[in-house]
Design a protein around this motif. Structure first.
Motif, mmCIF file in Angstrom:
data_model
loop_
_atom_site.group_PDB
_atom_site.id
_atom_site.type_symbol
_atom_site.label_atom_id
_atom_site.label_comp_id
_atom_site.label_asym_id
_atom_site.label_seq_id
_atom_site.Cartn_x
_atom_site.Cartn_y
_atom_site.Cartn_z
ATOM 1 N N THR A 71 53.470 47.381 46.927
ATOM 2 C CA THR A 71 52.168 47.181 46.294
ATOM 3 C C THR A 71 52.378 46.759 44.844
ATOM 4 O O THR A 71 53.124 47.412 44.108
ATOM 5 N N VAL B 189 50.629 45.743 41.131
ATOM 6 C CA VAL B 189 49.484 45.811 40.222
ATOM 7 C C VAL B 189 49.820 45.007 38.974
ATOM 8 O O VAL B 189 50.881 45.198 38.366
ATOM 9 N N ARG C 5 46.221 44.285 43.077
ATOM 10 C CA ARG C 5 45.147 44.820 42.246
ATOM 11 C C ARG C 5 45.394 44.421 40.803
ATOM 12 O O ARG C 5 46.542 44.224 40.373
ATOM 13 N N ALA D 211 44.440 45.579 36.806
ATOM 14 C CA ALA D 211 43.890 46.609 35.905
ATOM 15 C C ALA D 211 43.735 45.996 34.523
ATOM 16 O O ALA D 211 44.676 45.412 33.979
ATOM 17 N N ALA E 60 47.730 49.430 33.890
ATOM 18 C CA ALA E 60 48.358 49.378 35.208
ATOM 19 C C ALA E 60 48.806 50.767 35.663
ATOM 20 O O ALA E 60 48.613 51.153 36.829
ATOM 21 N N HIS F 78 45.706 52.896 36.572
ATOM 22 C CA HIS F 78 45.165 52.507 37.877
ATOM 23 C C HIS F 78 46.033 53.065 39.000
ATOM 24 O O HIS F 78 45.509 53.619 39.983
ATOM 25 N N TRP F 79 47.329 52.917 38.867
ATOM 26 C CA TRP F 79 48.221 53.386 39.933
ATOM 27 C C TRP F 79 48.063 54.888 40.139
ATOM 28 O O TRP F 79 47.965 55.368 41.268
ATOM 29 N N GLU G 68 46.336 54.751 43.581
ATOM 30 C CA GLU G 68 47.375 54.525 44.575
ATOM 31 C C GLU G 68 48.077 55.829 44.957
ATOM 32 O O GLU G 68 47.936 56.327 46.057
#
Length: 576
Positions: free
Chosen positions: A2, A4, A59, A61, A340, A343-344, A348
């Motif tokens: 994943t 970001v 994604r 951020a 970032a 957000h993670w 996530e």
């Protein structure tokens, strides 16, 4: 896997970062690519640079300065004037503006990504894939998740962002919780942005230079000290900028004139010293209360005010503080990484705070690119180009030049993340020359009174710096804190010691940068001194060099002895 992409778009120091499965794999600020300091434009070039090694983006951020929560915006605006009707009207207008701006910055970002970068997708699809992260939350995430502290008291202190100028957070078990805030009207950073302009500095860009003047005043006039005591106050976790409150409705120019009336009759060093002293007093009380409130003595810092390395020393020396970390890109240049990471952690999976000890996250260039740049540089007559078969030989060659009193420029590997040159985009010189601050600053066309920072081998750091503890102060690896220098350091490396007896070191371990370490270690073997001067590799007025072409152009402008670039040394003729 994943991915970001973090974007910092605060209208200065814009940048981008990439996280893969929660790990920071790349980060660069737009200014390094555009060659414009504190670049304000959208970081399209930074995004494109990083996307070259990314297969897909899951994604985005985003952090900036637009999205002040409405209650906070209203509260801030109500403090700006004494007239209750005007206060309410201004507050409501600010709320309305906030409602309009929140989606605007997200849509603007999506439009620019679609038009100016290699990210594919319609604008609306990009809008739906962007998460806006609060400015101070992004700062807090950048500090906490890169500190290596499982539990931390996090302080974010800057000029202003999303309606705040400072905040206290707790970091625990990989999560961040906000504890206290101060609105943007009570900013410490804005004082540092405005006061220097009274003396001809560009306040927004030269706050660090102005801080450097503080050591040139031994005794602050009592009246001047009292002025700052009255205008900047603290009560526990509540900071008040009483100057800003008194001049809330003035223009920027009117505020500068008001500062001139208050402090213009004093010398610049006296004012810098008084402001530095008051900043230290206010922030240390703020920090002590924060640690007492959270119950955690590990302190992690971010925000532009924490670029103040003397302030960071005072925080490290507090009895209530056990350990101190300052995010390497502590100003708004670090927002992309912080957004970032936040957000993670929230969307996530939990993030285990891990010390970011590899700060070489920027672009790198292969030998073919370097050789093409050397050929294109059209070196003047007498310059020699010498390629080396091993790093050991090249490091010994560079160290020999340094031991002979020459200046050596380094350009190798990936560019550093953050404002400090940490060995891959550096200018090195011997620390034994106390006149270096004068003649080398003049050669580099820099401010004459600004000190140079030392890089010191980790094994020798105890002999050089008072109160140094590698476990307690990881900040010392990144030039983000000063220490009082030992008598040995002052005698052995006078060129690295500031007027006040301090230095802002980079403590270097071999694992962090083996070639750079080899240069310093070989210099130690030849001279007995485990330290070199390290300053940023850039022409005055430009950011640190990024490409081989930047490096060669700057090297030739400087007229220094040698440039180590990749596996090659470019050496000036003897008369240079």
């Amino acid at each position: 896997m994943t991915t970001v992409v973090g974007i910092g778009y605060p209208y200065h120091d814009c940048g981008a970062a990439v996280l893969v499965d929660g790990e920071i794999v790349a980060a660069v600020n737009e200014s390094r690519l555009s060659r414009i300091k504190r670049e304000a434009r959208f970081p399209s070039s930074a995004v494109n640079e990083l996307l070259e090694d990314v297969e897909s983006v899951d994604r985005i951020a985003l952090a900036g300065v637009e999205n002040a929560p409405l209650g906070r915006t209203l509260r801030t605006e109500l403090k700006r004037t004494d007239n209750s009707v005007d206060r309410l009207a201004e507050g409501l207008r600010a709320v309305q503006s906030g409602l309009a701006k929140t989606p605007a910055i997200v849509r603007e970002t999506a439009e620019k990504l679609a038009a100016e970068t290699s990210l594919s997708g319609a604008v609306q699809e990009l809008v739906e894939n962007i998460e806006y992260v609060d400015h101070h939350r992004a700062h807090a995430a950048s500090a906490y998740y890169t500190s290596g502290f499982a539990d931390a008291t996090v302080l974010t202190i800057d000029s202003s962002g999303d309606g705040l100028s400072s905040a206290v957070w707790t970091g625990s078990d990989g999560t961040l919780e906000q504890v206290a805030t101060n609105d943007s009207v009570d900013s410490i950073g804005r004082i540092w942005n405005q006061v220097p302009t009274v003396f001809g500095f560009k306040g927004f860009r030269h706050a660090g230079k102005f801080m450097g003047l503080a050591s040139y005043c031994d005794d602050v006039p009592p009246g001047l000290g009292a002025t700052f005591d009255e205008l900047l106050t603290v009560d526990g976790l509540s900071v008040k900028n009483r100057f800003r409150r008194a001049h809330a409705n003035d223009s920027y120019e009117e505020r500068v004139l008001a500062w001139k009336d208050l402090v213009g009759d004093y010398s610049a060093p006296a004012v810098a010293s008084a402001l530095q002293r008051r900043t230290e007093e206010v922030v240390t009380e703020f920090a002590e209360t924060a640690v007492e409130t959270t119950g955690c003595a590990n302190l992690a810092l971010a925000g532009g005010v924490t670029a103040n390395v003397k302030l960071n020393q005072r925080l490290y020396e507090l009895d209530r503080v056990d350990r101190l970390f300052v995010h390497q890109n502590m100003g708004d240049g670090g927002l992309a990484v912080g957004a970032a990471l936040d957000h993670w952690a929230r969307s996530e999976s939990p993030v285990d705070p891990t010390l970011l000890d590899d700060v070489y996250l920027g672009p790198s260039y292969d030998e073919a690119s370097i050789q093409r740049a050397i050929e294109a540089a059209e070196l003047p007559e007498g310059y020699r180009v010498r390629r080396f078969d091993s790093d050991d030989e090249l490091a010994a060659f560079a160290a020999g030049l340094l031991a002979d009193g020459h200046v050596v420029n380094l350009f190798r590997g990936r560019m550093e993340y953050g404002p400090r040159a940490l060995g891959n985009r550096s200018i090195l010189y011997q620390p034994t020359d106390p006149s270096a601050i004068t003649w080398l600053n003049e050669r580099l066309e820099r401010t004459a009174f600004m000190p140079f920072a030392p890089v010191t081998l980790a094994e020798e750091a105890d002999e050089c710096y008072e109160n140094y503890d590698p476990d307690a102060c990881p900040a010392a690896m990144f030039m983000t804190i000063t220490f009082d220098c030992t008598e040995t350091m002052q005698k052995r490396s006078p060129g690295a010691v500031h007027l006040d007896g301090t230095a802002r070191p980079q403590i270097l371990e071999e694992r962090m940068n083996p070639f750079y370490y080899a240069v310093v270690d070989e210099y130690r073997r030849q001279t007995g001194v485990p330290t070199l001067l390290n300053t940023s590799f850039n022409v005055h007025g430009e950011p640190i060099v990024c490409t081989p072409g930047d490096a060669l152009r700057s090297f030739l402008d400087f007229g220094t002895k040698a440039l180590v670039i990749g596996t090659t040394a470019v050496v000036a003729p003897e008369e240079s």
